[in-house]
Design a protein around this motif. Structure first.
Motif, PDB file in Angstrom:
ATOM      1  N   ALA A  30     -12.132  26.398 -41.360  1.00 20.35           N
ATOM      2  CA  ALA A  30     -10.931  26.095 -41.984  1.00 20.35           C
ATOM      3  C   ALA A  30     -10.510  24.473 -41.948  1.00 20.35           C
ATOM      4  O   ALA A  30     -10.556  23.766 -42.741  1.00 20.35           O
ATOM      5  N   GLN A  31     -10.720  24.110 -40.740  1.00 13.24           N
ATOM      6  CA  GLN A  31     -10.601  22.459 -40.365  1.00 13.24           C
ATOM      7  C   GLN A  31     -11.812  21.899 -40.985  1.00 13.24           C
ATOM      8  O   GLN A  31     -11.626  20.628 -41.484  1.00 13.24           O
ATOM      9  N   ILE A  32     -13.046  22.445 -40.888  1.00 12.20           N
ATOM     10  CA  ILE A  32     -14.110  21.333 -41.350  1.00 12.20           C
ATOM     11  C   ILE A  32     -14.036  21.342 -42.798  1.00 12.20           C
ATOM     12  O   ILE A  32     -14.326  20.262 -43.329  1.00 12.20           O
ATOM     13  N   VAL A  33     -13.690  22.403 -43.351  1.00 12.84           N
ATOM     14  CA  VAL A  33     -13.706  22.505 -44.880  1.00 12.84           C
ATOM     15  C   VAL A  33     -12.556  21.638 -45.368  1.00 12.84           C
ATOM     16  O   VAL A  33     -12.540  21.157 -46.501  1.00 12.84           O
ATOM     17  N   ALA A  34     -11.461  21.532 -44.591  1.00  6.22           N
ATOM     18  CA  ALA A  34     -10.244  20.658 -45.194  1.00  6.22           C
ATOM     19  C   ALA A  34     -10.516  19.205 -44.906  1.00  6.22           C
ATOM     20  O   ALA A  34      -9.907  18.474 -45.555  1.00  6.22           O
ATOM     21  N   ASN A  35     -11.286  19.024 -44.171  1.00  9.43           N
ATOM     22  CA  ASN A  35     -11.732  17.516 -43.793  1.00  9.43           C
ATOM     23  C   ASN A  35     -13.393  17.380 -44.204  1.00  9.43           C
ATOM     24  O   ASN A  35     -13.967  16.975 -43.032  1.00  9.43           O
ATOM     25  N   PRO A  36     -13.783  17.420 -45.426  1.00  7.46           N
ATOM     26  CA  PRO A  36     -15.092  17.350 -45.576  1.00  7.46           C
ATOM     27  C   PRO A  36     -15.797  15.955 -45.113  1.00  7.46           C
ATOM     28  O   PRO A  36     -16.840  15.977 -44.751  1.00  7.46           O
ATOM     29  N   THR A  37     -14.931  14.919 -45.440  1.00  4.50           N
ATOM     30  CA  THR A  37     -15.383  13.592 -45.187  1.00  4.50           C
ATOM     31  C   THR A  37     -15.516  13.231 -43.842  1.00  4.50           C
ATOM     32  O   THR A  37     -16.767  12.503 -43.354  1.00  4.50           O
ATOM     33  N   LYS A  38     -14.614  13.657 -42.864  1.00  5.94           N
ATOM     34  CA  LYS A  38     -14.830  13.735 -41.388  1.00  5.94           C
ATOM     35  C   LYS A  38     -15.928  14.314 -40.980  1.00  5.94           C
ATOM     36  O   LYS A  38     -16.813  13.840 -39.840  1.00  5.94           O
ATOM     37  N   TYR A  39     -16.408  15.604 -41.223  1.00  9.01           N
ATOM     38  CA  TYR A  39     -17.561  16.255 -40.783  1.00  9.01           C
ATOM     39  C   TYR A  39     -18.842  16.134 -41.652  1.00  9.01           C
ATOM     40  O   TYR A  39     -19.818  16.775 -41.155  1.00  9.01           O
ATOM     41  N   SER A  40     -18.853  15.646 -42.653  1.00 11.90           N
ATOM     42  CA  SER A  40     -19.945  15.433 -43.645  1.00 11.90           C
ATOM     43  C   SER A  40     -21.222  14.798 -42.605  1.00 11.90           C
ATOM     44  O   SER A  40     -21.196  13.859 -42.157  1.00 11.90           O
ATOM     45  N   GLY A  41     -22.317  15.454 -42.569  1.00 18.23           N
ATOM     46  CA  GLY A  41     -23.279  15.290 -42.133  1.00 18.23           C
ATOM     47  C   GLY A  41     -23.502  15.263 -40.533  1.00 18.23           C
ATOM     48  O   GLY A  41     -24.239  14.845 -39.863  1.00 18.23           O
ATOM     49  N   GLN A  42     -22.489  15.839 -40.086  1.00 22.47           N
ATOM     50  CA  GLN A  42     -22.459  16.076 -38.596  1.00 22.47           C
ATOM     51  C   GLN A  42     -22.881  17.499 -38.217  1.00 22.47           C
ATOM     52  O   GLN A  42     -22.735  18.443 -39.017  1.00 22.47           O
ATOM     53  N   ARG A  43     -23.156  17.703 -37.090  1.00 28.08           N
ATOM     54  CA  ARG A  43     -23.709  19.026 -36.593  1.00 28.08           C
ATOM     55  C   ARG A  43     -22.374  19.639 -36.459  1.00 28.08           C
ATOM     56  O   ARG A  43     -21.593  19.494 -35.409  1.00 28.08           O
ATOM     57  N   VAL A  44     -22.225  20.930 -36.674  1.00 25.68           N
ATOM     58  CA  VAL A  44     -21.097  21.771 -36.485  1.00 25.68           C
ATOM     59  C   VAL A  44     -21.562  23.129 -36.314  1.00 25.68           C
ATOM     60  O   VAL A  44     -22.541  23.338 -36.516  1.00 25.68           O
ATOM     61  N   ALA A  45     -20.608  24.043 -35.544  1.00 27.50           N
ATOM     62  CA  ALA A  45     -20.931  25.348 -35.216  1.00 27.50           C
ATOM     63  C   ALA A  45     -19.729  26.299 -35.624  1.00 27.50           C
ATOM     64  O   ALA A  45     -18.641  26.048 -35.698  1.00 27.50           O
ATOM     65  N   VAL A  46     -20.188  27.491 -36.130  1.00 26.89           N
ATOM     66  CA  VAL A  46     -19.555  28.441 -36.675  1.00 26.89           C
ATOM     67  C   VAL A  46     -19.638  29.473 -35.966  1.00 26.89           C
ATOM     68  O   VAL A  46     -20.741  30.128 -36.112  1.00 26.89           O
ATOM     69  N   PHE A  47     -18.653  30.169 -35.164  1.00 29.86           N
ATOM     70  CA  PHE A  47     -19.211  31.283 -34.221  1.00 29.86           C
ATOM     71  C   PHE A  47     -17.980  32.401 -33.949  1.00 29.86           C
ATOM     72  O   PHE A  47     -18.278  33.425 -33.476  1.00 29.86           O
ATOM     73  N   ILE A  48     -16.841  32.021 -34.247  1.00 30.99           N
ATOM     74  CA  ILE A  48     -15.709  32.770 -33.878  1.00 30.99           C
ATOM     75  C   ILE A  48     -15.404  33.995 -34.855  1.00 30.99           C
ATOM     76  O   ILE A  48     -14.952  33.661 -36.238  1.00 30.99           O
ATOM     77  N   GLN A  55     -25.602  37.527 -49.845  1.00 38.57           N
ATOM     78  CA  GLN A  55     -26.865  36.987 -49.637  1.00 38.57           C
ATOM     79  C   GLN A  55     -27.127  36.055 -50.718  1.00 38.57           C
ATOM     80  O   GLN A  55     -26.611  36.248 -51.792  1.00 38.57           O
ATOM     81  N   THR A  56     -27.745  34.825 -50.041  1.00 35.23           N
ATOM     82  CA  THR A  56     -28.372  33.713 -51.470  1.00 35.23           C
ATOM     83  C   THR A  56     -29.631  33.594 -51.405  1.00 35.23           C
ATOM     84  O   THR A  56     -30.298  34.185 -50.626  1.00 35.23           O
ATOM     85  N   ALA A  57     -30.074  32.671 -52.272  1.00 31.73           N
ATOM     86  CA  ALA A  57     -31.207  32.523 -52.465  1.00 31.73           C
ATOM     87  C   ALA A  57     -32.249  32.229 -51.155  1.00 31.73           C
ATOM     88  O   ALA A  57     -33.106  32.349 -50.835  1.00 31.73           O
ATOM     89  N   ASP A  58     -31.255  31.229 -50.619  1.00 33.59           N
ATOM     90  CA  ASP A  58     -32.122  30.541 -49.372  1.00 33.59           C
ATOM     91  C   ASP A  58     -31.212  30.749 -48.036  1.00 33.59           C
ATOM     92  O   ASP A  58     -31.135  29.739 -47.488  1.00 33.59           O
ATOM     93  N   GLY A  59     -30.442  31.685 -48.197  1.00 34.80           N
ATOM     94  CA  GLY A  59     -29.704  31.994 -46.743  1.00 34.80           C
ATOM     95  C   GLY A  59     -28.508  33.153 -47.182  1.00 34.80           C
ATOM     96  O   GLY A  59     -28.680  34.339 -47.677  1.00 34.80           O
ATOM     97  N   PHE A  60     -27.347  32.760 -46.593  1.00 33.59           N
ATOM     98  CA  PHE A  60     -26.207  33.790 -46.947  1.00 33.59           C
ATOM     99  C   PHE A  60     -24.692  32.897 -46.964  1.00 33.59           C
ATOM    100  O   PHE A  60     -24.938  31.631 -46.797  1.00 33.59           O
ATOM    101  N   ILE A  61     -23.722  33.662 -47.338  1.00 31.46           N
ATOM    102  CA  ILE A  61     -22.600  33.176 -47.355  1.00 31.46           C
ATOM    103  C   ILE A  61     -21.714  33.872 -46.271  1.00 31.46           C
ATOM    104  O   ILE A  61     -21.777  35.034 -46.318  1.00 31.46           O
ATOM    105  N   LEU A  62     -21.027  33.077 -45.360  1.00 27.76           N
ATOM    106  CA  LEU A  62     -20.520  33.639 -44.347  1.00 27.76           C
ATOM    107  C   LEU A  62     -19.006  33.560 -44.821  1.00 27.76           C
ATOM    108  O   LEU A  62     -18.668  32.597 -45.060  1.00 27.76           O
ATOM    109  N   ASN A  63     -18.063  34.005 -44.006  1.00 26.37           N
ATOM    110  CA  ASN A  63     -16.403  34.150 -44.069  1.00 26.37           C
ATOM    111  C   ASN A  63     -16.107  33.963 -42.526  1.00 26.37           C
ATOM    112  O   ASN A  63     -16.390  34.802 -41.858  1.00 26.37           O
ATOM    113  N   GLN A  64     -15.129  32.995 -42.612  1.00 25.11           N
ATOM    114  CA  GLN A  64     -14.262  33.182 -41.079  1.00 25.11           C
ATOM    115  C   GLN A  64     -12.943  32.883 -41.703  1.00 25.11           C
ATOM    116  O   GLN A  64     -12.488  31.829 -42.028  1.00 25.11           O
ATOM    117  N   ARG A  65     -12.158  33.992 -41.282  1.00 27.61           N
ATOM    118  CA  ARG A  65     -10.644  33.985 -41.424  1.00 27.61           C
ATOM    119  C   ARG A  65     -10.335  33.409 -42.756  1.00 27.61           C
ATOM    120  O   ARG A  65      -9.488  32.695 -42.911  1.00 27.61           O
TER     121      ARG A  65
END
Lengths: 155, 162
Positions: A30-48, A55-65
């Motif tokens: 939620a923090q990452i999506v709320a601050n797209p410019t701050k995290y744009s191009g950065q390596r992040v992890a979503v794991f909680i 399913q999408t054509a080249d991956g999937f959609i995940l949902n965190q809270r």
């Protein structure tokens, strides 16, 4: 139990818990999506507690809270509603080009299996301890290990 | 973490070998503490993840053991806190070989956010081996029982001969 011990212990625990919450270096989705410019191009992890919702054509959609994230991972036939952990490069508004994906298949089994010793302990620990009302302290019964043995015998 | 049953079973076997009887149960309880105090809360309420994470670190669990030891008689407190903490350390030893996508175990928290793990297997990998672990505990218990019975028989024979 001394009041000083309780207060000191609880204050120390509260402090380190608050310290962890406010200083943790891993932003939530939620923090990452709320601050797209701050995290744009950065390596992040979503794991909680993130789960795959589609399913999408080249991956999937995940949902965190409640926050969705489109993950580009070149994966086919991903199991829906499965726990997942991903890390990769974030692209606004809500895409992630994953370099690491871990499908936590078996996590539900792990949770289910982990409940067993907890339940056993809840029932058997009171049998292994004596409570002295005068001093308001616990003492271990002499045959405490018998109950521990029971814990594993019935499993 | 491996599942809690594997943790508890391993602790049971270790306690059998290294701990005197009254402290053995505390060792096993100590092994369960890091997971029991943190996992249920953030599985049910994911927003609490970082609030409860310190309870799965050596410093956090040392505080908890110190607090719990206060529930016991003054003369037992040192034994209780040591047995609980030894159990927790045993838990961390079993957790160390695992790998995570990010944010593994913070051994030096609150002094550092550095993580260190051996990265040998994922945390769910232990689940298929649970029946084997339980069987191992049962076999060990059975052999201990047999040996104790044999010793008792030898004692009886010696007593008769005397």
């Amino acid at each position: 139990m001394s009041i000083t011990r309780i207060i000191t212990g609880l204050i120390a625990l509260s402090l380190i818990c608050a310290w962890a919450h406010y200083t943790c270096p891993y932003p939530e989705l939620a923090q990452i999506v709320a601050n797209p410019t701050k995290y744009s191009g950065q390596r992040v992890a979503v794991f909680i507690e993130a789960r795959i919702t589609a399913q999408t054509a080249d991956g999937f959609i995940l949902n965190q809270r409640g926050t969705p994230l489109q993950v580009h991972a070149d994966m086919k036939n991903v199991p829906l509603n499965e726990f997942v952990a991903v890390a990769g490069i974030f692209q606004p508004p809500n895409s992630l080009y994953a370099d690491t994906v871990h499908l936590a298949q078996g996590r539900r089994w792990k949770m289910a299996v982990s409940v067993i010793p907890v339940l056993a302990l809840i029932f058997l620990l009171p049998l292994a301890l004596n409570f002295d009302r005068q001093t308001r302290t616990f003492t271990l019964r002499r045959n405490a290990s018998f109950y521990l043995f029971c814990l594993f015998s019935f499993l | 973490m491996p599942d809690l049953l594997t943790h508890a079973a391993a602790a049971h076997l270790a306690a059998r070998r290294w701990f005197p009887r009254p402290a053995a149960i505390l060792f096993t309880v100590g092994t369960m503490l890091p997971d029991v105090l943190s996992r249920p809360f953030y599985i049910i309420f994911p927003a609490l993840h970082w609030w409860v994470m310190p309870l799965h670190t050596p410093v956090g669990i040392a505080l908890v053991c110190w607090l719990l030891a206060g529930l016991f008689r003054r003369e037992d407190r040192q034994t209780v806190s040591l047995a609980l903490f030894a159990g927790a350390v045993f838990h961390f030893l079993l957790d160390a070989p695992q790998q995570h996508v990010a944010a593994g175990y913070f051994w030096l928290f609150p002094f550092s956010w550095a993580t260190y793990e051996w990265g040998l297997w994922w945390s769910e990998d232990s689940v298929p081996y649970v029946p084997l672990v339980v069987l191992l505990v049962a076999v060990v218990e059975f052999f201990i029982y047999l040996r104790a019975r044999q010793r008792e028989k030898v004692k009886q024979v010696k007593a008769k001969n005397l």
